[in-house]
Scaffold this motif. Sequence first.
Motif, PDB file in Angstrom:
ATOM      1  N   GLY A  49      97.642 -96.676 -24.257  1.00 56.46           N
ATOM      2  CA  GLY A  49      98.864 -95.890 -24.187  1.00 56.46           C
ATOM      3  C   GLY A  49      99.012 -95.034 -22.933  1.00 56.46           C
ATOM      4  O   GLY A  49      99.909 -94.209 -22.853  1.00 56.46           O
TER       5      GLY A  49
ATOM      6  N   GLY B 227     106.330-105.065 -22.029  1.00 57.61           N
ATOM      7  CA  GLY B 227     105.880-105.184 -23.413  1.00 57.61           C
ATOM      8  C   GLY B 227     104.838-106.260 -23.604  1.00 57.61           C
ATOM      9  O   GLY B 227     104.632-106.730 -24.715  1.00 57.61           O
TER      10      GLY B 227
ATOM     11  N   ARG C  97     102.353-105.848 -26.351  1.00 60.97           N
ATOM     12  CA  ARG C  97     102.847-105.533 -27.691  1.00 60.97           C
ATOM     13  C   ARG C  97     102.927-106.779 -28.552  1.00 60.97           C
ATOM     14  O   ARG C  97     103.415-107.813 -28.133  1.00 60.97           O
ATOM     15  CB  ARG C  97     104.215-104.856 -27.588  1.00 60.97           C
TER      16      ARG C  97
ATOM     17  N   SER D 160     110.158-105.034 -33.023  1.00 67.61           N
ATOM     18  CA  SER D 160     110.484-103.712 -32.505  1.00 67.61           C
ATOM     19  C   SER D 160     110.619-103.729 -30.987  1.00 67.61           C
ATOM     20  O   SER D 160     111.214-102.834 -30.401  1.00 67.61           O
ATOM     21  CB  SER D 160     109.430-102.694 -32.934  1.00 67.61           C
ATOM     22  N   LEU D 161     110.087-104.771 -30.356  1.00 72.10           N
ATOM     23  CA  LEU D 161     110.257-104.888 -28.907  1.00 72.10           C
ATOM     24  C   LEU D 161     111.740-105.035 -28.572  1.00 72.10           C
ATOM     25  O   LEU D 161     112.234-104.430 -27.620  1.00 72.10           O
ATOM     26  CB  LEU D 161     109.476-106.101 -28.381  1.00 72.10           C
TER      27      LEU D 161
ATOM     28  N   SER E  81     113.306-101.724 -28.693  1.00 67.81           N
ATOM     29  CA  SER E  81     112.879-100.921 -27.540  1.00 67.81           C
ATOM     30  C   SER E  81     113.656-101.311 -26.289  1.00 67.81           C
ATOM     31  O   SER E  81     114.014-100.456 -25.481  1.00 67.81           O
ATOM     32  CB  SER E  81     111.387-101.110 -27.269  1.00 67.81           C
TER      33      SER E  81
ATOM     34  N   LEU F 158     108.304 -97.874 -19.884  1.00 64.81           N
ATOM     35  CA  LEU F 158     108.619 -97.376 -21.231  1.00 64.81           C
ATOM     36  C   LEU F 158     108.386 -98.431 -22.293  1.00 64.81           C
ATOM     37  O   LEU F 158     107.998 -98.125 -23.420  1.00 64.81           O
ATOM     38  CB  LEU F 158     110.079 -96.908 -21.292  1.00 64.81           C
ATOM     39  N   LEU F 159     108.604 -99.718 -21.926  1.00 63.62           N
ATOM     40  CA  LEU F 159     108.433-100.789 -22.901  1.00 63.62           C
ATOM     41  C   LEU F 159     106.977-100.990 -23.288  1.00 63.62           C
ATOM     42  O   LEU F 159     106.677-101.632 -24.285  1.00 63.62           O
ATOM     43  CB  LEU F 159     109.033-102.086 -22.370  1.00 63.62           C
TER      44      LEU F 159
ATOM     45  N   ARG G 125     105.336 -98.651 -24.343  1.00 63.80           N
ATOM     46  CA  ARG G 125     105.156 -97.579 -25.322  1.00 63.80           C
ATOM     47  C   ARG G 125     104.112 -96.566 -24.889  1.00 63.80           C
ATOM     48  O   ARG G 125     103.046 -96.444 -25.503  1.00 63.80           O
ATOM     49  CB  ARG G 125     104.689 -98.162 -26.651  1.00 63.80           C
TER      50      ARG G 125
ATOM     51  N   ARG H  73     101.946 -93.334 -24.521  1.00 62.11           N
ATOM     52  CA  ARG H  73     101.657 -92.030 -25.131  1.00 62.11           C
ATOM     53  C   ARG H  73     101.662 -90.999 -24.020  1.00 62.11           C
ATOM     54  O   ARG H  73     102.030 -89.853 -24.211  1.00 62.11           O
ATOM     55  CB  ARG H  73     100.282 -92.059 -25.797  1.00 62.11           C
TER      56      ARG H  73
ATOM     57  N   THR I  80     108.159 -87.367 -24.903  1.00 60.27           N
ATOM     58  CA  THR I  80     107.211 -88.163 -24.138  1.00 60.27           C
ATOM     59  C   THR I  80     106.346 -87.241 -23.282  1.00 60.27           C
ATOM     60  O   THR I  80     106.855 -86.338 -22.635  1.00 60.27           O
ATOM     61  CB  THR I  80     107.952 -89.141 -23.201  1.00 60.27           C
TER      62      THR I  80
END
Lengths: 240, 338
Positions: free
Chosen positions: A81, A105, A108, A113-114, A117, A153-154, A156, A158, A189
């Motif tokens: 992350g 992504g 992922r 959920s992709l 996103s 951002l894709l 995800r 942390r 974020t």
Amino acid sequence: MLEVRDLHVTRGATEVLKGISLEVLEGETAALIGANGAGKSTTLLTLSGLLRAKSGTVRFEGASGSIDLTKLAAERIVGEGLVQCPEGRQIFHSLSVEENLSMGGYLRRDRASLGSSIEEVHALFPILKERAKAAGGTLSGGEQMMLAIGRALLARPRLLLLDEPSLGLAPQMIERIFDVIETLKKRGTTILLVEQNAAMALDIADRAYVLENGRITLSGSGRELADNDRVRQAYLGIAS
Amino acid sequence: MSKNVPEVTRRRSATGLLALAALLGVGAALVYAAQATLSSYVVTLLALMFLNIALAVSLTVTNGFAGLFSLGHPAFMTIGGYIAAVLTYPPARKDFMLPDLPAVLLTNQIPLLPALLAGGIIAAILAFLVGLPVLRLKGHYLAVATLGLIVIVQGLATNWSGLTRGGSGLNGIPRLTDIWWCFGFAALAIYVALRLKFSSLGRAMMATRENAMAAELSGVSTYRVRMLAFVIGAFFAAVAGGLMVHLITVVTPKTYSVVLAFNLIAMVVIGGSGSVFGAVLAAIALTGISEAARPLEESLNLYGLSQVIVALALILVLFFRPNGIMGGAEPRLLRRLF
């Protein structure tokens, strides 16, 4: 969220980072400012695992708990992350905008959920939807920056590392990019922002560090540093 | 993209599959017609063309998708060719052609398909071993390493006489390949390459080629992705080598040389690095040109003319269309099918 302790990094024969320590708490925006060659990008590349530290630790609250990043492979770090949007945008020129985004992504496994996103990124940067089929290299500099942020951002994040997002952009575009950073911040974020544009970075930052010749020479809240005489002279171009 | 709505994806891939089957059917009908009407010489030529297509397409995976500069195809073809030949050779002939073979190989004979796979797998393992150190390096070290590999494999084939019959090579290999094998293999190579190209792994290969640092920051292990592209290319090259050996019925240490590597790379570059469709077109064109040039070479005593033409074509394409005929893209129709 992130705690860097006494990090030493050498590139070739040069010791670029001479033992820096810094931390970023969950939900806050931290800024790392400094002149050319101070070691800002080296810091971020080391956090992402593209450069190896000679000594020191990097504690990160990742997807699999608190871990030390200094021994982890770059792709594992992304999986934990910690995601970097690199200096100079670094998009995939011949891949389409859409493909560039899906590369973000890559790790992922939640295909459903992709999709949502990607829609979120499209809402943030409508131009990326309009130009979904265009080759990334045909976008303007500002659009490429949006693409690079969208791609990051894709994954995800942390913790999102932004390396010089204002570099080489028109003033108007810089405003827009910082608006987006502000939006991301409001959404919770956690961000570590590296900038030469110290005024804007300090304005947005909850916490800030000044990096000079591989050492952290000043730290405090964004406000405190913006009011500091030395910072005002050296980085904000204001004579006191 | 197709990920958003699963239901639509399923329906689309069903029609896509149907269209692919139709395409394959048309191709098969053409092959059937060719076999029925054309001379056996032309049919063999077409079979060679299919193998060239498979070779160019597999090199597109390595050199086009992942942006590696591998010259290794002839080496892998030699390996696949010799392995497939030795494994399928009738024991009766082995007795005097290859009397020094280990006992297991001397008395046994296996069908073509497992022999091809054996060659492919051994070449893939060799590619893995070569890639292990070389793919970690930045820059075009792979070109140098694979060039060396050609020389090493040729040296082995020349001097490991017990297994290869040395410099005189193997002849009278059973002609187990026909145009159907070659057609099927070319279709398989094209299918695999296109599926790969439009998958997330293929995208990661192209991302690695475009910008390795950004690929790493997106979570791609560029080392692993490059290795896969290299090993897949080697596997297909070795199987193609095995098929070719059983079509021409002869293999010598010099059959597949650097010149072949050059021709294959010319096909990939002319077609448009990374374009499967372009590689197919270029493979057809270059096979046709070099065959057409052959009678000219003989009557005018201009041996090497076809090489000159290939090189000239490469220069012209690079000059007028630096990105090749297709520029890395596929025709829209193909994009919809995969």
